[in-house]
Design a protein around this motif. Sequence first.
Motif, PDB file in Angstrom:
ATOM      1  N   GLU A  37       0.832  -1.209   0.000  1.00  0.00           N
ATOM      2  CA  GLU A  37       0.000   0.000   0.000  1.00  0.00           C
ATOM      3  C   GLU A  37       0.861   1.252   0.000  1.00  0.00           C
ATOM      4  O   GLU A  37       0.641   2.184  -0.796  1.00  0.00           O
ATOM      5  CB  GLU A  37      -0.908  -0.013   1.229  1.00  0.00           C
ATOM      6  CG  GLU A  37      -1.764   1.232   1.383  1.00  0.00           C
ATOM      7  CD  GLU A  37      -2.316   1.379   2.792  1.00  0.00           C
ATOM      8  OE1 GLU A  37      -2.836   2.467   3.082  1.00  0.00           O
ATOM      9  OE2 GLU A  37      -2.227   0.428   3.584  1.00  0.00           O
ATOM     10  N   GLU A  38       1.857   1.302   0.881  1.00  0.00           N
ATOM     11  CA  GLU A  38       2.734   2.476   0.958  1.00  0.00           C
ATOM     12  C   GLU A  38       3.495   2.683  -0.347  1.00  0.00           C
ATOM     13  O   GLU A  38       3.676   3.815  -0.800  1.00  0.00           O
ATOM     14  CB  GLU A  38       3.723   2.306   2.124  1.00  0.00           C
ATOM     15  CG  GLU A  38       3.095   2.360   3.501  1.00  0.00           C
ATOM     16  CD  GLU A  38       2.647   3.768   3.869  1.00  0.00           C
ATOM     17  OE1 GLU A  38       3.361   4.733   3.558  1.00  0.00           O
ATOM     18  OE2 GLU A  38       1.555   3.903   4.450  1.00  0.00           O
ATOM     19  N   SER A  39       3.930   1.597  -0.971  1.00  0.00           N
ATOM     20  CA  SER A  39       4.740   1.689  -2.190  1.00  0.00           C
ATOM     21  C   SER A  39       3.949   2.292  -3.344  1.00  0.00           C
ATOM     22  O   SER A  39       4.421   3.201  -4.031  1.00  0.00           O
ATOM     23  CB  SER A  39       5.258   0.306  -2.588  1.00  0.00           C
ATOM     24  OG  SER A  39       6.089  -0.242  -1.585  1.00  0.00           O
ATOM     25  N   ARG A  67       2.544   6.059  -2.225  1.00  0.00           N
ATOM     26  CA  ARG A  67       3.453   7.135  -1.821  1.00  0.00           C
ATOM     27  C   ARG A  67       4.878   6.960  -2.338  1.00  0.00           C
ATOM     28  O   ARG A  67       5.747   7.757  -2.015  1.00  0.00           O
ATOM     29  CB  ARG A  67       3.446   7.256  -0.297  1.00  0.00           C
ATOM     30  CG  ARG A  67       2.057   7.536   0.254  1.00  0.00           C
ATOM     31  CD  ARG A  67       1.971   7.528   1.755  1.00  0.00           C
ATOM     32  NE  ARG A  67       0.580   7.728   2.142  1.00  0.00           N
ATOM     33  CZ  ARG A  67      -0.266   6.740   2.419  1.00  0.00           C
ATOM     34  NH1 ARG A  67       0.141   5.481   2.391  1.00  0.00           N
ATOM     35  NH2 ARG A  67      -1.514   6.997   2.729  1.00  0.00           N
ATOM     36  N   ALA A  90       8.659   5.307   0.621  1.00  0.00           N
ATOM     37  CA  ALA A  90       7.661   5.030   1.663  1.00  0.00           C
ATOM     38  C   ALA A  90       7.505   3.534   1.872  1.00  0.00           C
ATOM     39  O   ALA A  90       7.342   3.067   3.005  1.00  0.00           O
ATOM     40  CB  ALA A  90       6.324   5.654   1.281  1.00  0.00           C
ATOM     41  N   ALA A 118       8.276   1.427   5.341  1.00  0.00           N
ATOM     42  CA  ALA A 118       7.357   0.465   5.948  1.00  0.00           C
ATOM     43  C   ALA A 118       8.073  -0.859   6.202  1.00  0.00           C
ATOM     44  O   ALA A 118       7.894  -1.486   7.260  1.00  0.00           O
ATOM     45  CB  ALA A 118       6.145   0.248   5.043  1.00  0.00           C
ATOM     46  N   SER A 157      -7.721   5.311   1.843  1.00  0.00           N
ATOM     47  CA  SER A 157      -6.691   5.677   0.866  1.00  0.00           C
ATOM     48  C   SER A 157      -7.067   5.214  -0.535  1.00  0.00           C
ATOM     49  O   SER A 157      -6.737   5.861  -1.527  1.00  0.00           O
ATOM     50  CB  SER A 157      -5.337   5.062   1.265  1.00  0.00           C
ATOM     51  OG  SER A 157      -4.878   5.585   2.486  1.00  0.00           O
ATOM     52  N   ALA A 167       3.301   9.978   4.877  1.00  0.00           N
ATOM     53  CA  ALA A 167       4.137   8.966   4.247  1.00  0.00           C
ATOM     54  C   ALA A 167       4.912   8.153   5.280  1.00  0.00           C
ATOM     55  O   ALA A 167       5.234   7.000   5.044  1.00  0.00           O
ATOM     56  CB  ALA A 167       5.104   9.624   3.260  1.00  0.00           C
ATOM     57  N   LYS A 176       3.856   7.053   8.070  1.00  0.00           N
ATOM     58  CA  LYS A 176       3.015   6.185   8.891  1.00  0.00           C
ATOM     59  C   LYS A 176       3.353   4.714   8.682  1.00  0.00           C
ATOM     60  O   LYS A 176       3.105   3.900   9.552  1.00  0.00           O
ATOM     61  CB  LYS A 176       1.531   6.413   8.568  1.00  0.00           C
ATOM     62  CG  LYS A 176       0.973   7.729   9.063  1.00  0.00           C
ATOM     63  CD  LYS A 176      -0.542   7.741   8.983  1.00  0.00           C
ATOM     64  CE  LYS A 176      -1.042   7.518   7.571  1.00  0.00           C
ATOM     65  NZ  LYS A 176      -2.510   7.616   7.490  1.00  0.00           N
ATOM     66  N   GLY A 177       3.869   4.365   7.504  1.00  0.00           N
ATOM     67  CA  GLY A 177       4.149   2.970   7.208  1.00  0.00           C
ATOM     68  C   GLY A 177       5.103   2.342   8.201  1.00  0.00           C
ATOM     69  O   GLY A 177       4.913   1.199   8.617  1.00  0.00           O
TER      70      GLY A 177
END
Length: 213
Positions: free
Chosen positions: A28-30, A33, A37, A41, A92, A104, A106-107
Amino acid sequence: MLGAAIAGILLGLSLAAPPGPMNAIIAEESVLRGWDAGVRAGLGAMSADACFFVVALAGVATVLQDAPTLRAGMMAVGGLLMLYFALDAARSARGSFVEGESSASKGFRRTFMLSLTNPYQVLWWLTVGVALLDPGTLSVAVPVIGELGVATGSVAIVLGFFAGIALWITLFPAALVRAGRRIDGFAPLVAAGSALVLAGFGVVFLYRALALL
């Protein structure tokens, strides 16, 4: 020395690569963001493994083997966190993907907290992790090379282990970012998939926590 390093890399990949809540957050982060990011994570989960490594080295982790109530508590907390993060991933998926630096980052916090409350990760350290640290021999099947007998409890195997995790948390986000650039709508699909994975694991964790009580 080389055999121990290869065995450590394979063990690191065996912990980092399988599908699960941590890889769902990294994905999700990749895609939402960017690569950095996603790596952050991954570093959150890797930092938790470093903590487990220190705890296992001190022999403290074995306490959990005879503490079902503590394991149930960890599962319940982990399940609730996964459900909370699943809602965040769902938002998101349908919201704006242009966010600030604080969002960003938060991961790292999410994967770190989930890893610390993940009894399956603790179980890995109580089994494979203990074998990694205890002096002895370990047989590892390596493609092309064949069966390797390596010495455990060495610096080489520990360094190889964390190198294997580092390899995964850098290459996995890179592959996702590359795919996202080629496929329209890839980012919201991955975010939605991450929400489903986290929600599924959250429900399973809560169910098993109740079963242990």
